[in-house]
Design a protein around this motif. Sequence first.
Motif, PDB file in Angstrom:
ATOM      1  N   THR A  21      -1.069 -15.014   6.674  1.00 21.61           N
ATOM      2  CA  THR A  21      -0.557 -14.637   8.026  1.00 21.61           C
ATOM      3  C   THR A  21      -0.553 -13.023   8.143  1.00 21.61           C
ATOM      4  OG1 THR A  21       1.554 -14.378   7.204  1.00 21.61           O
ATOM      5  CG2 THR A  21       1.053 -16.604   8.355  1.00 21.61           C
ATOM      6  N   ARG A  22      -0.672 -12.448   7.090  1.00 23.56           N
ATOM      7  CA  ARG A  22      -0.776 -10.976   7.282  1.00 23.56           C
ATOM      8  C   ARG A  22      -2.401 -10.322   7.397  1.00 23.56           C
ATOM      9  NH1 ARG A  22       2.865  -6.912   7.706  1.00 23.56           N
ATOM     10  NH2 ARG A  22       2.303  -5.267   6.964  1.00 23.56           N
ATOM     11  N   GLU A  47       3.471 -26.538   8.063  1.00 19.53           N
ATOM     12  CA  GLU A  47       4.085 -26.451   6.773  1.00 19.53           C
ATOM     13  C   GLU A  47       3.604 -24.970   6.154  1.00 19.53           C
ATOM     14  OE1 GLU A  47       6.505 -27.831   5.435  1.00 19.53           O
ATOM     15  OE2 GLU A  47       6.413 -29.652   6.761  1.00 19.53           O
ATOM     16  N   TYR A  48       4.600 -24.113   5.462  1.00 20.97           N
ATOM     17  CA  TYR A  48       4.069 -22.953   4.859  1.00 20.97           C
ATOM     18  C   TYR A  48       4.678 -22.648   3.541  1.00 20.97           C
ATOM     19  CZ  TYR A  48       8.505 -21.127   5.897  1.00 20.97           C
ATOM     20  OH  TYR A  48       9.930 -20.642   5.927  1.00 20.97           O
ATOM     21  N   THR A  49       3.944 -21.883   2.528  1.00 21.39           N
ATOM     22  CA  THR A  49       4.205 -21.262   1.485  1.00 21.39           C
ATOM     23  C   THR A  49       4.441 -19.812   1.665  1.00 21.39           C
ATOM     24  OG1 THR A  49       2.096 -21.460   0.556  1.00 21.39           O
ATOM     25  CG2 THR A  49       3.757 -23.467   0.151  1.00 21.39           C
ATOM     26  N   LYS A  50       5.381 -19.274   0.919  1.00 25.20           N
ATOM     27  CA  LYS A  50       5.461 -17.839   0.681  1.00 25.20           C
ATOM     28  C   LYS A  50       4.856 -17.262  -0.299  1.00 25.20           C
ATOM     29  CE  LYS A  50       9.263 -14.340   0.874  1.00 25.20           C
ATOM     30  NZ  LYS A  50      10.456 -14.158   0.788  1.00 25.20           N
ATOM     31  N   LYS A 167       5.052  -1.400  -3.757  1.00 27.19           N
ATOM     32  CA  LYS A 167       5.455  -1.875  -2.521  1.00 27.19           C
ATOM     33  C   LYS A 167       5.244  -3.240  -2.598  1.00 27.19           C
ATOM     34  CE  LYS A 167       5.039   2.388   0.133  1.00 27.19           C
ATOM     35  NZ  LYS A 167       4.383   2.914   1.331  1.00 27.19           N
ATOM     36  N   LYS A 168       6.099  -4.000  -1.872  1.00 28.85           N
ATOM     37  CA  LYS A 168       5.816  -5.606  -2.004  1.00 28.85           C
ATOM     38  C   LYS A 168       5.358  -5.923  -0.502  1.00 28.85           C
ATOM     39  CE  LYS A 168       9.279  -8.288  -1.729  1.00 28.85           C
ATOM     40  NZ  LYS A 168      10.620  -9.203  -2.369  1.00 28.85           N
ATOM     41  N   GLU A 169       4.549  -6.721  -0.400  1.00 30.30           N
ATOM     42  CA  GLU A 169       3.799  -7.236   0.823  1.00 30.30           C
ATOM     43  C   GLU A 169       4.009  -8.583   0.865  1.00 30.30           C
ATOM     44  OE1 GLU A 169      -0.717  -7.814   1.468  1.00 30.30           O
ATOM     45  OE2 GLU A 169      -0.280  -6.199   3.079  1.00 30.30           O
ATOM     46  N   THR A 170       4.758  -9.301   1.760  1.00 36.83           N
ATOM     47  CA  THR A 170       5.045 -10.792   1.993  1.00 36.83           C
ATOM     48  C   THR A 170       3.762 -11.418   3.158  1.00 36.83           C
ATOM     49  OG1 THR A 170       7.214 -10.311   1.581  1.00 36.83           O
ATOM     50  CG2 THR A 170       6.784 -12.199   2.471  1.00 36.83           C
TER      51      THR A 170
END
Length: 499
Positions: A21-22, A47-50, A167-170
């Motif tokens: 999605t990013r 449905e989705y996964t992170k 840095k964390k990117e979700t």
Amino acid sequence: MSDLQLRILSKLGELGELPSTREQFPDVDPQVVLSALNSLKAHGKLEYTKQDTVYYSLTTEGETIVAEGSHEVKLLQLVSRFGKLQIKDVAAQLGPNGKVGQARAFKNGWLEKTQDNELIVSSKVGDAAAVVDETREQLLRVVKNETSGLGDKLLNDLKKRKLILPKKETTFHVVKGADFSTELTKLETDITSDMVLTGAYKDLKFKPYNFNSQGLPSQSGALHPLSKIREEFRQIFFGMGFTEMPSNQYVETGFWNFDTLFVPQQHPARDLQDTFYLKDPIQSDLPEDKEYIANIKAVHEEGKYDSIGYRYNWNEEESQKLVLRTHTTAISAAMLHKLAEDPKPTRLFSIDRVFRNEAVDATHLAEFHQVEGVLADYNITLGDLIQFMEDFFAKMGVTGLRFKPTYNPYTEPSMEIYSWHKGLQKWVEIGNSGLFRPEMLEPMGLPKDLRVLGWGLSLERPTMIKYGVKNIRELLGHKVSLDFIASNPAARLDEELYN
């Protein structure tokens, strides 16, 4: 349906799945995307996964190295150009980064130090201009997001040198759900009598119940901020091997509150203007240990245990007067007297209320809480006290202490403890400490080489700072807001209290 939800369904229908999605919605906050995905998932649309990805960016110093070269290479080139360079001149040439460059140049074997404290290029280095700037090359790979080949050890080294920041990117991997469509039908939340009578409920879709959701918070009691900070201090003491002293006796005789602490009976602290005396009863009995009382009398009147005393006539009736304790050190004195029966290293603490007859203002009350610690061990010194103070306050997040000599009747040497307050831009006193005097310890029967460290601070000051309270009367007393007590969470002492 929100515009973002429509965009997600449209893209999902077009592509079949969304690996990231990013990539599809780079300008939308991940939390906003997550909210939209959860809503669509509840309707069975997807449905989705992170997926969490860590990437690195350069600090200001890292960017400077990429642009100009590393500190060690700049120093190498400087020494190569001049032939040699005095070590004392490195800072003048490279500024505050000179020490870092010098250390890394030595580590790489590029520079050597002569007997005259001069830097010269090592014989191992051929052409200084041809030396590869590995630090700059590594940072360039970070810029290109090619960190996979660098390894965790090297990345950690760059982080320690404060050249890169993690840095964390979700992002979310999205696939179609069982009821996928690009349109979203509104789900009913309640079944009505009309739906039942007409049978319409059979053709409607209802939103599933969320049995994991939390209800409204119930009204209940709450711990006072002082109680929360007090418990934090207790856990620090327990973690350092201390035992809590019994401190529920607010009324003490002048003997335990003053005399046993080598405070003379003419001391200003014993005046009515500073101490609360009881009217009924006025006096109480002294301890049954007559030898101890005789030792106290002798050490006050004529001196004993290498002391010359105060040279006055000690009055037993004055010592029997009852007072509201002015400090919890009266408890410490009683516990040390008991320790004389079996002398051994001991760690004790107490946190409780004390009383002093002084004017009430924004920072003072006639009653407040004192945090006190006592550490007894053989042949300990002032250096042990300073080290222990630094360890103790470090557990509160307070570092960089300063110590100032002061006077206490019952400790020698004595020190006030200061910490730098960033908000006030000045050093503020946060506690008092010292080694208990022989005139206090030896009359109890404690061995001469068993020394006792003591220190104390108020409970109100760190609580006021932690919770942003400027007037102590808003923290303790009839002016305290119950909403303030109920709405503030438990405070942790893992940040600098006095910054």
